[in-house]
Design a protein around this motif. Structure first.
Motif, PDB file in Angstrom:
ATOM      1  N   UNK A  56       1.239   5.816   7.888  1.00 32.17           N
ATOM      2  CA  UNK A  56       0.003   6.353   7.329  1.00 32.17           C
ATOM      3  C   UNK A  56      -0.569   5.395   6.282  1.00 32.17           C
ATOM      4  N   UNK A  57      -1.874   5.353   6.220  1.00 31.35           N
ATOM      5  CA  UNK A  57      -2.538   4.714   5.094  1.00 31.35           C
ATOM      6  C   UNK A  57      -2.540   5.737   3.964  1.00 31.35           C
ATOM      7  N   UNK A  58      -2.943   5.294   2.752  1.00 32.05           N
ATOM      8  CA  UNK A  58      -3.016   6.251   1.638  1.00 32.05           C
ATOM      9  C   UNK A  58      -3.987   7.387   1.972  1.00 32.05           C
ATOM     10  N   UNK A  59      -5.081   7.049   2.625  1.00 26.88           N
ATOM     11  CA  UNK A  59      -6.048   8.093   2.997  1.00 26.88           C
ATOM     12  C   UNK A  59      -5.437   9.055   4.001  1.00 26.88           C
ATOM     13  N   UNK A  99      -7.531  15.524  -3.949  1.00 30.72           N
ATOM     14  CA  UNK A  99      -6.754  15.769  -5.164  1.00 30.72           C
ATOM     15  C   UNK A  99      -5.499  14.915  -5.212  1.00 30.72           C
ATOM     16  N   UNK A 100      -4.698  14.944  -4.154  1.00 23.32           N
ATOM     17  CA  UNK A 100      -3.442  14.173  -4.130  1.00 23.32           C
ATOM     18  C   UNK A 100      -3.740  12.681  -4.143  1.00 23.32           C
ATOM     19  N   UNK A 101      -4.779  12.283  -3.445  1.00 27.31           N
ATOM     20  CA  UNK A 101      -5.173  10.872  -3.421  1.00 27.31           C
ATOM     21  C   UNK A 101      -5.562  10.414  -4.825  1.00 27.31           C
ATOM     22  N   UNK A 102      -6.316  11.264  -5.544  1.00 28.09           N
ATOM     23  CA  UNK A 102      -6.749  10.923  -6.897  1.00 28.09           C
ATOM     24  C   UNK A 102      -5.579  10.789  -7.861  1.00 28.09           C
ATOM     25  N   UNK A 103      -4.552  11.628  -7.689  1.00 24.61           N
ATOM     26  CA  UNK A 103      -3.378  11.541  -8.555  1.00 24.61           C
ATOM     27  C   UNK A 103      -2.662  10.207  -8.349  1.00 24.61           C
ATOM     28  N   UNK A 104      -2.518   9.804  -7.075  1.00 29.20           N
ATOM     29  CA  UNK A 104      -1.874   8.522  -6.784  1.00 29.20           C
ATOM     30  C   UNK A 104      -2.729   7.367  -7.306  1.00 29.20           C
ATOM     31  N   UNK A 145     -11.665   1.354 -11.962  1.00 28.84           N
ATOM     32  CA  UNK A 145     -10.904   2.491 -11.444  1.00 28.84           C
ATOM     33  C   UNK A 145     -11.319   2.837 -10.016  1.00 28.84           C
ATOM     34  N   UNK A 146     -12.608   2.894  -9.748  1.00 32.79           N
ATOM     35  CA  UNK A 146     -13.067   3.223  -8.405  1.00 32.79           C
ATOM     36  C   UNK A 146     -12.662   2.123  -7.419  1.00 32.79           C
ATOM     37  N   UNK A 147     -12.643   0.870  -7.899  1.00 30.11           N
ATOM     38  CA  UNK A 147     -12.226  -0.222  -7.031  1.00 30.11           C
ATOM     39  C   UNK A 147     -10.782  -0.070  -6.596  1.00 30.11           C
ATOM     40  N   UNK A 148      -9.940   0.463  -7.494  1.00 28.29           N
ATOM     41  CA  UNK A 148      -8.536   0.707  -7.133  1.00 28.29           C
ATOM     42  C   UNK A 148      -8.476   1.680  -5.962  1.00 28.29           C
ATOM     43  N   UNK A 149      -9.258   2.746  -6.029  1.00 31.86           N
ATOM     44  CA  UNK A 149      -9.283   3.728  -4.951  1.00 31.86           C
ATOM     45  C   UNK A 149      -9.805   3.148  -3.655  1.00 31.86           C
ATOM     46  N   UNK A 150     -10.840   2.333  -3.744  1.00 26.70           N
ATOM     47  CA  UNK A 150     -11.412   1.729  -2.535  1.00 26.70           C
ATOM     48  C   UNK A 150     -10.407   0.819  -1.843  1.00 26.70           C
ATOM     49  N   UNK A 151      -9.624   0.087  -2.634  1.00 30.24           N
ATOM     50  CA  UNK A 151      -8.633  -0.812  -2.033  1.00 30.24           C
ATOM     51  C   UNK A 151      -7.435  -0.056  -1.482  1.00 30.24           C
ATOM     52  N   UNK A 152      -7.228   1.188  -1.953  1.00 31.00           N
ATOM     53  CA  UNK A 152      -6.127   2.007  -1.436  1.00 31.00           C
ATOM     54  C   UNK A 152      -6.440   2.598  -0.071  1.00 31.00           C
ATOM     55  N   UNK A 175      -4.751   7.373  -9.893  1.00 30.94           N
ATOM     56  CA  UNK A 175      -4.613   7.305 -11.345  1.00 30.94           C
ATOM     57  C   UNK A 175      -3.291   6.652 -11.735  1.00 30.94           C
ATOM     58  N   UNK A 176      -2.210   7.006 -11.038  1.00 29.63           N
ATOM     59  CA  UNK A 176      -0.904   6.422 -11.348  1.00 29.63           C
ATOM     60  C   UNK A 176      -0.903   4.919 -11.079  1.00 29.63           C
ATOM     61  N   UNK A 177      -1.492   4.509  -9.969  1.00 34.24           N
ATOM     62  CA  UNK A 177      -1.555   3.083  -9.642  1.00 34.24           C
ATOM     63  C   UNK A 177      -2.390   2.341 -10.675  1.00 34.24           C
ATOM     64  N   UNK A 178      -3.501   2.940 -11.082  1.00 34.07           N
ATOM     65  CA  UNK A 178      -4.360   2.337 -12.112  1.00 34.07           C
ATOM     66  C   UNK A 178      -3.577   2.154 -13.411  1.00 34.07           C
ATOM     67  N   UNK A 179      -2.805   3.178 -13.791  1.00 37.55           N
ATOM     68  CA  UNK A 179      -2.020   3.094 -15.023  1.00 37.55           C
ATOM     69  C   UNK A 179      -0.934   2.026 -14.919  1.00 37.55           C
ATOM     70  N   UNK A 180      -0.346   1.878 -13.731  1.00 37.00           N
ATOM     71  CA  UNK A 180       0.665   0.841 -13.538  1.00 37.00           C
ATOM     72  C   UNK A 180       0.046  -0.551 -13.671  1.00 37.00           C
ATOM     73  N   UNK A 181      -1.149  -0.710 -13.181  1.00 37.94           N
ATOM     74  CA  UNK A 181      -1.820  -2.014 -13.274  1.00 37.94           C
ATOM     75  C   UNK A 181      -2.137  -2.339 -14.727  1.00 37.94           C
ATOM     76  N   UNK A 182      -2.736  -1.385 -15.440  1.00 38.04           N
ATOM     77  CA  UNK A 182      -3.129  -1.649 -16.824  1.00 38.04           C
ATOM     78  C   UNK A 182      -1.930  -1.734 -17.759  1.00 38.04           C
TER      79      UNK A 182
END
Length: 217
Positions: free
Chosen positions: A52-55, A71-76, A28-35, A78-85
């Motif tokens: 803009x980048x995601x950040x 907060x908004x970054x974390x929501x995105x 999960x954290x890796x997803x955020x790092x790559x975003x 989580x959604x990307x993580x769920x799409x991957x899984x």
């Protein structure tokens, strides 16, 4: 014949298995790092300089101004993580397409909808040597064939006749034609043609058949 104790299909199957495991449990954290430094596609090519980048798009200073609000970054994230899984396992397709030298098309697809829910979707992969116009013509031709078949299925049967009734009567006519040799045979053949083309109903055909005289019946 190869001396290898395995087949090419074995190689593809193992490659597909390993390909699928890559997305089974992403970090999960890796997803955020790559975003963080990845561009958001919808604004990546903005001509007004607003790309803009995601950040850059989602991370803002918090209320104190001393820290950043993720907060908004974390929501995105989580959604990307769920799409991957939750992604469909197309590993076997991906491996076979690559092995066969085919390139998936990002411009061609056909989706069949059932109300608001997709019922089926056809994706395409082409040889890199196939011209763009031939690709488009192929997809359009297939799409038209699907539309024609769908329209035929939607056509109502006359007078509420069901397929079972139609085929039962066709079978009855055919069995009576076996020994017929006079002009009634041609009349009966006409009934079969009319039934097959929706030009008459079961009720009308039954009545007409009753008036036909066929020898050896």
């Amino acid at each position: 014949m190869s001396d290898r104790p395995y087949t090419d299909d074995d190689l593809r199957a193992e490659a597909a298995r390993q390909h699928a495991t890559l997305a089974e449990d992403p970090h999960f954290m890796g997803v955020g790092e790559r975003m963080e430094d990845a561009w958001v596609p919808s604004v990546e090519t903005a001509e007004d300089g607003s790309a803009r980048t995601w950040t850059g798009l989602l991370v803002t200073p918090d209320e104190t101004g001393d820290d950043e609000d993720y907060t908004a970054f974390g929501e995105a994230q989580r959604t990307i993580y769920d799409l991957i899984t939750g992604a469909a396992d197309v590993s076997e397709w991906a491996i076979n397409l690559g092995a066969d030298g085919l390139t998936p098309s990002t411009e061609h697809e056909i989706t069949l909808d059932a109300g608001e829910q997709p019922l089926a979707r056809v994706h395409f992969a082409f040889s890199p040597t196939m011209p763009a116009e031939i690709r488009t013509a192929f997809v359009q031709g297939l799409g038209q064939a699907i539309d024609d078949a769908d329209a035929a299925l939607d056509e109502p049967t006359l007078d509420g006749d069901c397929d079972g009734d139609v085929f039962e009567l066709i079978s009855d006519i055919a069995s009576r034609l076996r020994d017929a040799t006079d002009s009634g045979e041609y009349h009966a053949v006409g009934l079969i043609y009319d039934l097959a083309n929706g030009r008459t109903t079961v009720t009308e055909a039954r009545a007409e058949l009753a008036e036909i005289t066929l020898r050896h019946v």
